[in-house]
Each structure stands twice: as C-alpha cells, then as structure tokens.
Write an enzyme that holds these catalytic residues in place. Sequence first.
Site, PDB file in Angstrom:
ATOM      1  N   GLN A   1       3.051  10.026   0.711  1.00  0.00           N
ATOM      2  CA  GLN A   1       4.350   9.342   0.714  1.00  0.00           C
ATOM      3  C   GLN A   1       5.150   9.586  -0.561  1.00  0.00           C
ATOM      4  OE1 GLN A   1       2.526   5.378   1.964  1.00  0.00           O
ATOM      5  NE2 GLN A   1       4.521   5.335   2.971  1.00  0.00           N
TER       6      GLN A   1
ATOM      7  N   HIS B   1      -3.968   1.737   7.996  1.00  0.00           N
ATOM      8  CA  HIS B   1      -2.631   2.334   7.898  1.00  0.00           C
ATOM      9  C   HIS B   1      -2.601   3.421   6.822  1.00  0.00           C
ATOM     10  CE1 HIS B   1       1.931   1.966   7.995  1.00  0.00           C
ATOM     11  NE2 HIS B   1       1.725   2.630   6.878  1.00  0.00           N
ATOM     12  N   GLU B   2      -3.157   3.097   5.659  1.00  0.00           N
ATOM     13  CA  GLU B   2      -3.110   4.052   4.532  1.00  0.00           C
ATOM     14  C   GLU B   2      -4.032   5.255   4.776  1.00  0.00           C
ATOM     15  OE1 GLU B   2      -0.690   3.708   2.682  1.00  0.00           O
ATOM     16  OE2 GLU B   2      -0.286   1.604   3.074  1.00  0.00           O
TER      17      GLU B   2
ATOM     18  N   HIS C   1      -2.431   7.759   6.901  1.00  0.00           N
ATOM     19  CA  HIS C   1      -1.495   8.633   6.171  1.00  0.00           C
ATOM     20  C   HIS C   1      -2.214   9.877   5.646  1.00  0.00           C
ATOM     21  CE1 HIS C   1       2.445   6.803   5.884  1.00  0.00           C
ATOM     22  NE2 HIS C   1       1.950   5.627   5.558  1.00  0.00           N
TER      23      HIS C   1
ATOM     24  N   CYS D   1       6.198   0.289   6.965  1.00  0.00           N
ATOM     25  CA  CYS D   1       5.750   1.450   6.188  1.00  0.00           C
ATOM     26  C   CYS D   1       6.885   1.823   5.245  1.00  0.00           C
ATOM     27  CB  CYS D   1       5.449   2.606   7.145  1.00  0.00           C
ATOM     28  SG  CYS D   1       4.957   4.119   6.292  1.00  0.00           S
ATOM     29  N   LEU D   2       6.548   2.090   3.984  1.00  0.00           N
ATOM     30  CA  LEU D   2       7.597   2.415   3.009  1.00  0.00           C
ATOM     31  C   LEU D   2       8.310   3.724   3.358  1.00  0.00           C
ATOM     32  CD1 LEU D   2       5.843   1.332  -0.326  1.00  0.00           C
ATOM     33  CD2 LEU D   2       7.639   0.111   0.926  1.00  0.00           C
TER      34      LEU D   2
ATOM     35  N   GLY E   1       0.832  -1.206   0.000  1.00  0.00           N
ATOM     36  CA  GLY E   1       0.000   0.000   0.000  1.00  0.00           C
ATOM     37  C   GLY E   1       0.860   1.247   0.000  1.00  0.00           C
TER      38      GLY E   1
HETATM   39 ZN   LIG Z   1       2.851   3.823   5.661  1.00  0.00          ZN
END
Ligand SMILES: [Zn+2]
Length: 169
Positions: free
Chosen positions: A50, A134-135, A138, A92-93, A45
């Site tokens: 991000q 999670h997304e 963000h 998380c990226l 995701g």
């Molecule tokens: Zn993340």
Amino acid sequence: MILKIVKYPEPVLSQPGEPVTEFNDELRKLVADMFETTYASQGIGLAAPQVGVSKRLTTIDLSMGKNPKEKLVLINPEIIFREGRLYEEEGCLSFPEIREKVVRAAKVRIRAQNEHGKWFELDGEDLMARCMQHEIDHLDGMLFIFRMSALKRDLTLRKIRKMQREGTW
Ligand SMILES: [Zn+2]
C-alpha cells in the site's frame, strides 16, 4: 516520515509481495514510517504494497497509536489456523470512503517474523483476526473488494469509477 498510500487500481496492490530476507535498519525504518503513515491516516493496519513496496510486511495497531504495546509487525506472515466466521464491515486505506461487509474467519493463528527476523506465533480474534486476514491478503495481492459478493463488488467498482471521473478518487 509519512509515506504516500497508493489507491486501487495501482498495479502494486494486486501483486504478491516478495518475502523479506534482510532484517536491517532500512527495514526497521520502513516499519517506523508505516506506523507513522497509518496513524496519520487514522487506520489500524497497513501493508507494504500500500506504500508501493512489494514486500511481505504489514503493521497493525488497533489502538491507533495510543498504546505502544499494541504495535504489531508481521513479516512473512502465514495463517496456520482459522476458525469460525465473521461478517462485518471493513475499510481499506487504499479504498478511501469505501466500507463493505466481507466474510472472514472469527479466529486465526498466525506465524510471522518480527523486525529482527525472530519467528513467533500469535492468536487473533474478532477485530484483530479480521485485520490480520485483511493485511495478509494484501501481501498476496488480494484486495477486500474481491472478498465482497459479486453484487457489492460491482456497485463498489461503479462508485470508484464515478469518483475517478469526478476527480475525487
Ligand atoms: Zn487494506
């Protein structure tokens, strides 16, 4: 096109995203680029902040590009129902190498628009529920370190500062 993923503490990650109002080719190009970027990073995701775009848009694909039917675009999403509790490790990226347990609802129902502006509702359970939460976090400028216990968060922030000093972050 593969986009650059910004890392914590880039300020855009802590800002709430602006609602998406135009469903045009530019938006659909961003969606395509976000999927490409997620696959290149082996993620499941990615949220627009991000990649430095402060908009309420996220892309999810639990199959990591293996099944086109699993591509999910959530625009202006809201969680309208949540139930149960999960306590599982997340990554998380924008926090490479960091994995920590966080508390999430086990089931959620979301309401969102697709890349053409059409509203839909969707239920998610387990990994999908975690990923959605999670997304969507963000898009509110909420990062998973702030869902960790205070102790875990301090340890994680210390680890990040060490990597920053060593030039590996
Ligand atoms: Zn993340």
